[in-house]
Enzyme design. Structure first.
Site: not given
Length: 308
Positions: A192, A208
């Site tokens: 992301h 992440c």
């Protein structure tokens, strides 16, 4: 993504780096080689400029610039200093398919299907103890334009201990730590954007993979749902090129515990059996090999006597 015009023709491996419509791509060698691109140099101008700003300009992570330029002031490099822009690299020793995330070098490789190219993007990864996966094959399950962020109970407790209250759900927008786009891989992780670009090339996330705004936007619009995603941890990459030249690319390994993370000494290198066999070749120049393993510059170094 910012475009820049670097055309580094490598006669030996027929590979070069060139600007595509929205991203920088390396053309894959057609003769079995794995060394692509060419290093650049950059002379620091006057005024305040940091290594992170230079890294962003050249599509690199902070760690890439630190490895390639040891001893340089990271926040205010001296005017006139010549820096290495490490754009030559060895492709990871794995399939040239989908997305490959090499946590050790903090780079993401995307091989667009049937394109004969690879897009290489700098990333931020998980903090110590909240590690990004290092040996995992999954796929892009779904994509989201304008993702929200739902902190776990543990995250909310962590922030509360610091005097910060997190909402149950952080809405989409520029203040969202997920950034403007997200590709969800597996059930627990995402690739992301970010609201803090300084973290690209650092261990900053809760596991992440983070990218700069323009980079995640490019991925979002170009990577199909269902794309294969592989996480690897290769701090040492190597290649014998078709002309016989042998290259070694060494990155600082990721700390595995707090003692390693806090130590002033280098994290010990752990070589795979294949890497150990490669550097044991009688053609290897022992002096060059020792220097490459000690310096850990993060770009390919020739370790035998052939000319590239």
């Amino acid at each position: 993504m910012r475009k820049w015009g670097v055309f580094a023709a490598l006669a030996a491996c027929a590979a070069f780096m060139a600007p595509a419509a929205d991203a920088v791509e390396y053309v894959l060698p057609r003769n079995g080689g794995r060394v692509v691109g060419e290093n650049l140099t950059y002379v620091v101008p006057g005024g305040n400029i940091s290594l992170e700003a230079i890294a962003s300009k050249y599509q690199l992570g902070f760690s890439n610039m630190l490895e390639a330029n040891p001893g340089v002031d990271a926040f205010s490099p001296k005017k006139g200093t010549t820096l290495i822009i490490p754009h030559q690299l060895i492709l990871p020793d794995t399939v040239h398919e989908g997305i490959i995330v090499n946590t050790a070098e903090m780079r993401l490789y995307y091989y667009p299907k049937d394109s004969g190219t690879v897009v290489v993007l700098p990333i931020g990864i998980g903090q110590l103890g909240r590690d990004t996966p290092k040996d995992w094959v999954t796929k892009v399950e779904r994509k989201k334009d304008g993702p929200t962020w739902t902190p776990t109970a543990a995250m909310r407790a962590e922030y509360k201990a610091k005097g910060q209250e997190l909402p149950a759900v952080v809405p989409a927008g520029k203040e969202n730590p997920m950034g403007l786009y997200a590709l969800y891989v597996g059930r627990l992780y995402a690739i992301h954007g970010t609201n803090a670009n300084f973290g690209i090339g650092l261990r900053v996330s809760h596991g992440c993979v983070r990218l700069r705004d323009a980079d995640i936007a490019w991925l979002f619009h170009n990577v199909p749902v269902g794309t294969r995603v592989q996480f690897i941890n290769q701090p040492v990459k190597y290649s014998r090129e078709p002309d016989g030249s042998m290259f070694l690319e060494v990155h600082q390994p990721l700390s595995e515990n707090e003692a390693e993370f806090s130590s002033e000494h280098q994290v010990p290198l752990s070589l795979s059996s294949d890497a150990a066999a490669f550097i044991s070749d009688p053609e290897v120049d022992e002096s060059r090999l020792r220097q490459a393993l000690e310096d850990r510059t993060g770009y390919p170094v020739q370790i035998n006597g052939f000319s590239f």
